[in-house]
Motif scaffolding. Structure first.
Motif, PDB file in Angstrom:
ATOM      1  N   GLY A  11       3.987  39.222  62.628  1.00 37.54           N
ATOM      2  CA  GLY A  11       5.100  39.996  62.104  1.00 37.54           C
ATOM      3  C   GLY A  11       4.729  40.490  60.723  1.00 37.54           C
ATOM      4  O   GLY A  11       3.821  39.944  60.096  1.00 37.54           O
ATOM      5  N   GLU A  12       5.413  41.529  60.253  1.00 43.00           N
ATOM      6  CA  GLU A  12       5.127  42.045  58.912  1.00 43.00           C
ATOM      7  C   GLU A  12       6.418  42.447  58.216  1.00 43.00           C
ATOM      8  O   GLU A  12       7.289  43.068  58.818  1.00 43.00           O
ATOM      9  N   ASN A  13       6.525  42.062  56.957  1.00 42.69           N
ATOM     10  CA  ASN A  13       7.593  42.536  56.082  1.00 42.69           C
ATOM     11  C   ASN A  13       6.967  43.348  54.962  1.00 42.69           C
ATOM     12  O   ASN A  13       5.939  42.948  54.410  1.00 42.69           O
ATOM     13  N   VAL A  14       7.590  44.478  54.632  1.00 34.83           N
ATOM     14  CA  VAL A  14       7.153  45.255  53.471  1.00 34.83           C
ATOM     15  C   VAL A  14       8.361  45.563  52.594  1.00 34.83           C
ATOM     16  O   VAL A  14       9.503  45.538  53.065  1.00 34.83           O
ATOM     17  N   ALA A  15       8.089  45.819  51.319  1.00 34.85           N
ATOM     18  CA  ALA A  15       9.145  46.176  50.369  1.00 34.85           C
ATOM     19  C   ALA A  15       8.483  46.826  49.167  1.00 34.85           C
ATOM     20  O   ALA A  15       7.277  46.693  48.978  1.00 34.85           O
ATOM     21  N   TYR A  16       9.277  47.530  48.368  1.00 36.92           N
ATOM     22  CA  TYR A  16       8.728  48.015  47.100  1.00 36.92           C
ATOM     23  C   TYR A  16       9.811  48.089  46.042  1.00 36.92           C
ATOM     24  O   TYR A  16      11.001  48.114  46.357  1.00 36.92           O
ATOM     25  N   GLY A  17       9.359  48.052  44.795  1.00 33.77           N
ATOM     26  CA  GLY A  17      10.269  48.220  43.672  1.00 33.77           C
ATOM     27  C   GLY A  17      10.862  46.933  43.139  1.00 33.77           C
ATOM     28  O   GLY A  17      11.540  46.955  42.118  1.00 33.77           O
ATOM     29  N   TYR A  18      10.628  45.813  43.810  1.00 30.32           N
ATOM     30  CA  TYR A  18      11.126  44.523  43.318  1.00 30.32           C
ATOM     31  C   TYR A  18      10.090  43.948  42.358  1.00 30.32           C
ATOM     32  O   TYR A  18       8.911  43.873  42.700  1.00 30.32           O
ATOM     33  N   SER A  19      10.534  43.521  41.178  1.00 28.15           N
ATOM     34  CA  SER A  19       9.550  43.085  40.180  1.00 28.15           C
ATOM     35  C   SER A  19       9.209  41.601  40.254  1.00 28.15           C
ATOM     36  O   SER A  19       8.199  41.190  39.688  1.00 28.15           O
ATOM     37  N   THR A  20      10.025  40.802  40.934  1.00 31.23           N
ATOM     38  CA  THR A  20       9.730  39.366  41.029  1.00 31.23           C
ATOM     39  C   THR A  20       9.777  38.883  42.479  1.00 31.23           C
ATOM     40  O   THR A  20      10.402  39.518  43.344  1.00 31.23           O
ATOM     41  N   ALA A  21       9.146  37.735  42.697  1.00 28.99           N
ATOM     42  CA  ALA A  21       9.157  37.108  44.024  1.00 28.99           C
ATOM     43  C   ALA A  21      10.584  36.806  44.470  1.00 28.99           C
ATOM     44  O   ALA A  21      10.946  37.037  45.622  1.00 28.99           O
ATOM     45  N   GLN A  22      11.416  36.293  43.559  1.00 30.57           N
ATOM     46  CA  GLN A  22      12.804  35.969  43.914  1.00 30.57           C
ATOM     47  C   GLN A  22      13.567  37.219  44.332  1.00 30.57           C
ATOM     48  O   GLN A  22      14.314  37.197  45.311  1.00 30.57           O
ATOM     49  N   GLN A  23      13.374  38.322  43.605  1.00 27.20           N
ATOM     50  CA  GLN A  23      14.091  39.557  43.934  1.00 27.20           C
ATOM     51  C   GLN A  23      13.685  40.098  45.303  1.00 27.20           C
ATOM     52  O   GLN A  23      14.535  40.503  46.091  1.00 27.20           O
ATOM     53  N   VAL A  24      12.384  40.107  45.590  1.00 28.33           N
ATOM     54  CA  VAL A  24      11.946  40.651  46.879  1.00 28.33           C
ATOM     55  C   VAL A  24      12.393  39.739  48.013  1.00 28.33           C
ATOM     56  O   VAL A  24      12.798  40.207  49.076  1.00 28.33           O
ATOM     57  N   MET A  25      12.384  38.425  47.795  1.00 25.81           N
ATOM     58  CA  MET A  25      12.860  37.506  48.828  1.00 25.81           C
ATOM     59  C   MET A  25      14.355  37.686  49.087  1.00 25.81           C
ATOM     60  O   MET A  25      14.794  37.656  50.233  1.00 25.81           O
ATOM     61  N   ASP A  26      15.128  37.889  48.009  1.00 31.90           N
ATOM     62  CA  ASP A  26      16.566  38.142  48.183  1.00 31.90           C
ATOM     63  C   ASP A  26      16.775  39.410  49.009  1.00 31.90           C
ATOM     64  O   ASP A  26      17.640  39.452  49.889  1.00 31.90           O
ATOM     65  N   GLY A  27      15.973  40.429  48.728  1.00 33.00           N
ATOM     66  CA  GLY A  27      16.064  41.682  49.494  1.00 33.00           C
ATOM     67  C   GLY A  27      15.737  41.468  50.958  1.00 33.00           C
ATOM     68  O   GLY A  27      16.461  41.928  51.842  1.00 33.00           O
ATOM     69  N   TRP A  28      14.635  40.763  51.218  1.00 34.05           N
ATOM     70  CA  TRP A  28      14.243  40.504  52.612  1.00 34.05           C
ATOM     71  C   TRP A  28      15.268  39.647  53.338  1.00 34.05           C
ATOM     72  O   TRP A  28      15.595  39.913  54.494  1.00 34.05           O
ATOM     73  N   MET A  29      15.805  38.626  52.658  1.00 29.49           N
ATOM     74  CA  MET A  29      16.750  37.724  53.324  1.00 29.49           C
ATOM     75  C   MET A  29      18.086  38.403  53.613  1.00 29.49           C
ATOM     76  O   MET A  29      18.825  37.958  54.481  1.00 29.49           O
ATOM     77  N   SER A  30      18.393  39.498  52.909  1.00 29.24           N
ATOM     78  CA  SER A  30      19.656  40.197  53.170  1.00 29.24           C
ATOM     79  C   SER A  30      19.481  41.297  54.221  1.00 29.24           C
ATOM     80  O   SER A  30      20.428  42.006  54.547  1.00 29.24           O
ATOM     81  N   SER A  31      18.268  41.427  54.766  1.00 30.30           N
ATOM     82  CA  SER A  31      17.979  42.414  55.805  1.00 30.30           C
ATOM     83  C   SER A  31      17.674  41.675  57.112  1.00 30.30           C
ATOM     84  O   SER A  31      16.734  40.879  57.161  1.00 30.30           O
ATOM     85  N   PRO A  32      18.478  41.907  58.164  1.00 32.60           N
ATOM     86  CA  PRO A  32      18.334  41.104  59.383  1.00 32.60           C
ATOM     87  C   PRO A  32      16.927  41.042  59.976  1.00 32.60           C
ATOM     88  O   PRO A  32      16.459  39.960  60.332  1.00 32.60           O
ATOM     89  N   GLY A  33      16.229  42.185  60.047  1.00 34.94           N
ATOM     90  CA  GLY A  33      14.895  42.188  60.648  1.00 34.94           C
ATOM     91  C   GLY A  33      13.875  41.408  59.830  1.00 34.94           C
ATOM     92  O   GLY A  33      13.049  40.669  60.378  1.00 34.94           O
ATOM     93  N   HIS A  34      13.942  41.561  58.507  1.00 30.23           N
ATOM     94  CA  HIS A  34      13.011  40.857  57.624  1.00 30.23           C
ATOM     95  C   HIS A  34      13.313  39.363  57.627  1.00 30.23           C
ATOM     96  O   HIS A  34      12.406  38.527  57.662  1.00 30.23           O
TER      97      HIS A  34
END
Length: 141
Positions: A87-110
């Motif tokens: 599986g693969e998750n991608v994201a951009y524009g998040y400056s910290t690990a916590q921020q990108v994880m929060d973004g991924w965890m709030s998206s059902p597929g990620h």
């Protein structure tokens, strides 16, 4: 920021540094709450993830399709990982690990990838400019 290491110097998986270690910790905390086994960091998946992050940053394009038309499975295979599932998750524009994880965890597929108990290993990539993140998940054949 981490000190640069000489090219070709293998780093043991246990010594994952900086954001990679933080992503791994955050992923495994979420997996633990969901009753999944922790993932281990895999250097081959990390190579694939880092290459994809660098490709996205170079082309300023967040996508699961590489600039050469490759799919996540193509890239993971090309890096040398023989998978039964990935599986693969991608994201951009998040400056910290916590921020990108929060973004991924709030998206059902990620979130589903992060909490997929079938995955055993992970690779993490981060490239600048733009903070292009990649998580590649896998289970070897």
């Amino acid at each position: 920021s981490a000190a640069p290491t000489a090219a070709g110097t293998p780093k043991p998986a246990a010594a994952a540094s900086g954001v990679t270690a933080e992503i791994l910790r955050l992923v495994n905390a979420q997996r633990g709450q969901a009753g999944c086994q922790p993932l281990t960091l895999n250097s081959t998946l990390t190579k694939a993830a880092q290459a994809h992050s660098a490709d996205m940053a170079a082309h300023k394009n967040m996508s699961h399709t590489g600039s050469d038309g490759s799919s996540p499975g193509d890239r993971i295979t090309r890096a040398g990982y023989t998978w039964s599932t990935y599986g693969e998750n991608v994201a951009y524009g998040y400056s910290t690990a916590q921020q990108v994880m929060d973004g991924w965890m709030s998206s059902p597929g990620h979130r589903a990838n992060i909490l997929n108990c079938g995955f055993k290993e992970i690779g993490v990539g981060l490239a600048q400019p733009g903070s292009y993140w990649t998580q590649d998940f896998g289970t070897a054949r």
